[in-house]
Design a protein around this motif. Structure first.
Motif, PDB file in Angstrom:
ATOM      1  N   LYS A 198       0.793  -1.238   0.000  1.00 25.51           N
ATOM      2  CA  LYS A 198       0.000   0.000   0.000  1.00 25.51           C
ATOM      3  C   LYS A 198       0.822   1.283   0.000  1.00 25.51           C
ATOM      4  O   LYS A 198       0.340   2.347   0.353  1.00 25.51           O
ATOM      5  CB  LYS A 198      -1.006   0.031   1.180  1.00 25.51           C
ATOM      6  N   THR A 250       1.857  -0.293  -7.243  1.00 26.27           N
ATOM      7  CA  THR A 250       1.168  -0.322  -8.546  1.00 26.27           C
ATOM      8  C   THR A 250       1.678   0.827  -9.433  1.00 26.27           C
ATOM      9  O   THR A 250       1.988   0.631 -10.621  1.00 26.27           O
ATOM     10  CB  THR A 250      -0.355  -0.164  -8.340  1.00 26.27           C
ATOM     11  N   SER A 256      -5.178   3.222   3.592  1.00 28.63           N
ATOM     12  CA  SER A 256      -5.241   2.507   2.317  1.00 28.63           C
ATOM     13  C   SER A 256      -5.434   1.005   2.556  1.00 28.63           C
ATOM     14  O   SER A 256      -6.251   0.342   1.924  1.00 28.63           O
ATOM     15  CB  SER A 256      -3.949   2.759   1.530  1.00 28.63           C
ATOM     16  N   TYR A 283       6.367   8.244  -1.601  1.00 28.29           N
ATOM     17  CA  TYR A 283       5.147   8.431  -2.396  1.00 28.29           C
ATOM     18  C   TYR A 283       4.811   9.921  -2.498  1.00 28.29           C
ATOM     19  O   TYR A 283       4.490  10.426  -3.573  1.00 28.29           O
ATOM     20  CB  TYR A 283       4.009   7.660  -1.706  1.00 28.29           C
ATOM     21  N   ARG A 342      -7.723   3.369  -5.475  1.00 30.04           N
ATOM     22  CA  ARG A 342      -8.767   3.901  -4.605  1.00 30.04           C
ATOM     23  C   ARG A 342      -8.842   5.409  -4.800  1.00 30.04           C
ATOM     24  O   ARG A 342      -9.652   5.893  -5.561  1.00 30.04           O
ATOM     25  CB  ARG A 342      -8.489   3.519  -3.133  1.00 30.04           C
ATOM     26  N   LYS A 343      -7.975   6.156  -4.121  1.00 28.56           N
ATOM     27  CA  LYS A 343      -7.993   7.620  -4.256  1.00 28.56           C
ATOM     28  C   LYS A 343      -6.695   8.154  -4.853  1.00 28.56           C
ATOM     29  O   LYS A 343      -6.692   9.159  -5.537  1.00 28.56           O
ATOM     30  CB  LYS A 343      -8.167   8.261  -2.878  1.00 28.56           C
TER      31      LYS A 343
HETATM   32  P1  A3P Z   1      -5.016   4.829  -1.633  1.00 27.80           P
HETATM   33  O1  A3P Z   1      -5.707   3.653  -1.021  1.00 27.80           O
HETATM   34  O2  A3P Z   1      -4.561   5.819  -0.604  1.00 27.80           O
HETATM   35  O3  A3P Z   1      -5.789   5.456  -2.714  1.00 27.80           O
HETATM   36  P2  A3P Z   1      -0.037  -0.392  -3.744  1.00 27.80           P
HETATM   37  O4  A3P Z   1      -0.042  -0.141  -5.200  1.00 27.80           O
HETATM   38  O5  A3P Z   1       1.327  -0.431  -3.153  1.00 27.80           O
HETATM   39  O6  A3P Z   1      -0.900  -1.525  -3.362  1.00 27.80           O
HETATM   40  O7  A3P Z   1      -0.656   0.935  -3.069  1.00 27.80           O
HETATM   41  C1  A3P Z   1      -1.985   1.274  -3.340  1.00 27.80           C
HETATM   42  C2  A3P Z   1      -2.144   2.757  -3.176  1.00 27.80           C
HETATM   43  O8  A3P Z   1      -1.571   3.438  -4.303  1.00 27.80           O
HETATM   44  C3  A3P Z   1      -3.617   3.153  -3.147  1.00 27.80           C
HETATM   45  O9  A3P Z   1      -3.660   4.291  -2.304  1.00 27.80           O
HETATM   46  C4  A3P Z   1      -3.864   3.457  -4.610  1.00 27.80           C
HETATM   47  O10 A3P Z   1      -4.995   4.236  -4.849  1.00 27.80           O
HETATM   48  C5  A3P Z   1      -2.585   4.193  -4.961  1.00 27.80           C
HETATM   49  N1  A3P Z   1      -2.305   4.237  -6.402  1.00 27.80           N
HETATM   50  C6  A3P Z   1      -2.538   3.259  -7.317  1.00 27.80           C
HETATM   51  N2  A3P Z   1      -2.160   3.676  -8.536  1.00 27.80           N
HETATM   52  C7  A3P Z   1      -1.682   4.928  -8.400  1.00 27.80           C
HETATM   53  C8  A3P Z   1      -1.161   5.902  -9.327  1.00 27.80           C
HETATM   54  N3  A3P Z   1      -1.080   5.637 -10.632  1.00 27.80           N
HETATM   55  N4  A3P Z   1      -0.776   7.090  -8.831  1.00 27.80           N
HETATM   56  C9  A3P Z   1      -0.866   7.370  -7.518  1.00 27.80           C
HETATM   57  N5  A3P Z   1      -1.362   6.503  -6.600  1.00 27.80           N
HETATM   58  C10 A3P Z   1      -1.759   5.298  -7.044  1.00 27.80           C
END
Ligand code: A3P
Length: 322
Positions: free
Chosen positions: A68, A72, A161, A219, A288-289
């Motif tokens: 989190k 991604t 998250s 991040y 998500r956000k």
């Molecule tokens: P939130 O839940 O705060 O929105 P991971 O990819 O390590 O599982 O982390 C997921 C978090 O990264 C989530 O945070 C997700 O929305 C956010 N995320 C995914 N894709 C993203 C992107 N392209 N740019 C910024 N944040 C992103």
């Protein structure tokens, strides 16, 4: 099955029952191994990597994160940077494939016979893999050879998250976990690959000792100045942008392609269907956000203060802060 793999399985079967257990977020329980809380499957992955991933190359790249923290996004950015001469932006694989399916998950892809499940060994060298394993659980041969990019994030946002993610993917047959209980688990470090602080510190120290092989980013910083970090990543990965590419606006194209707005609105990433590789997680669960500071909408001031205090205490004297 190769006899040497049987040995690793035997070791796993022997170690597992001896480890401290606590509540799992997506599985029944987590086990504590050498200071970190892991799903049993991740422990097996770590043991297999230690015993059998014996030939890492300096050109291999590993993206490391606590869950989190932005894996991604970084998978997408790094994939786009590394492969920018292979694909054009109109028909780019990221437009039709979730980043998790383009960058294999290291400890998850070791199969029971110790081989990699299909896609990893069919990848061209150099390998580009993603991992959640703490620095200290990876073999020395690997940490002293491969290049690592590590992304971390404010633990308050990570917790929020993770809480939402858990609500989407926690198996229905397991009893629910309340927000307060999840907070308590997270604060005690009982979360996947946790404590998140120790996880970050391991890579932080490695990056200070060896900045040419470990790049440590936050991040929040990548969010603020994405194109600056795309250039830094390219430099670190040994594929800096040429003057021509700069002129063509390739950096900005990569930033736009991998933006939360773009990726999260693609048909492929809106699907709620799970895949065979991730039986309980949909592509949409990874989006998500995508914002900094969403914790204010979920944590009480006391909770925020508690996490900030832990962060301060743990990072004290390290040079790392949030
Ligand atoms: P939130 O839940 O705060 O929105 P991971 O990819 O390590 O599982 O982390 C997921 C978090 O990264 C989530 O945070 C997700 O929305 C956010 N995320 C995914 N894709 C993203 C992107 N392209 N740019 C910024 N944040 C992103």
């Amino acid at each position: 099955v190769d006899e040497s793999y049987q040995k690793t399985y035997k070791k796993f079967d022997e170690i597992l029952p001896t480890l401290p257990k606590d509540k799992g977020w997506f599985s029944e329980h987590l086990v504590q191994y050498q200071g970190f809380w892991l799903k049993p499957r991740a422990l097996l992955g770590a043991l297999l990597i230690n015993d059998h991933f014996t030939n890492p190359q300096p050109s291999d790249i590993i993206l490391s994160t606590s869950p989190k923290c932005g894996s991604t996004w970084l998978r997408a950015l790094m994939f786009a940077i590394i492969n920018r001469n292979t694909y054009d932006f109109e028909t780019h694989p990221l437009l039709t494939t979730n980043p998790h399916d383009l960058v294999p998950f290291f400890e998850g892809y070791m199969r029971r016979d110790g081989s990699y499940s299909g896609r990893v060994d069919s990848l061209p060298s150099p390998w580009f893999l993603s991992s959640h394993l703490p620095h200290s659980l990876l073999p020395k041969s690997l940490t002293s050879t491969c290049r690592f990019v590590y992304i971390c994030r404010d633990p308050k946002d990570v917790f929020v998250s993770k809480w939402h993610f858990m609500n989407n993917v926690r198996p229905k047959e397991l009893p629910p976990i309340s927000f307060e209980e999840a907070f308590d688990l997270f604060s005690r470090g009982v979360s996947h690959y946790g404590p998140i602080w120790d996880h970050a510190l391991g890579y932080w120290k490695a990056s200070r000792e060896s900045p040419e092989t470990v790049m440590f980013v936050k991040y929040e910083d990548v969010k603020k100045e994405t194109s600056v970090y795309v250039r830094k990543l390219a430099d670190f990965l040994g594929v800096p942008f040429s003057a021509n590419e700069e002129e063509e606006g390739i950096v900005e194209k990569i930033v736009r392609l991998c933006s939360f707005e773009n990726l999260s609105n693609l048909e492929v990433n809106k699907t709620v269907k799970t895949t065979k590789v991730r039986p309980s997680v949909s592509n949409s669960d990874f989006f998500r956000k995508g914002q900094v500071g969403d914790w204010v909408n979920h944590l009480t001031p006391e909770m925020a203060q508690r996490l900030d205090q832990i962060t301060k205490d743990k990072f004290q004297g390290s040079g790392l802060s949030f």
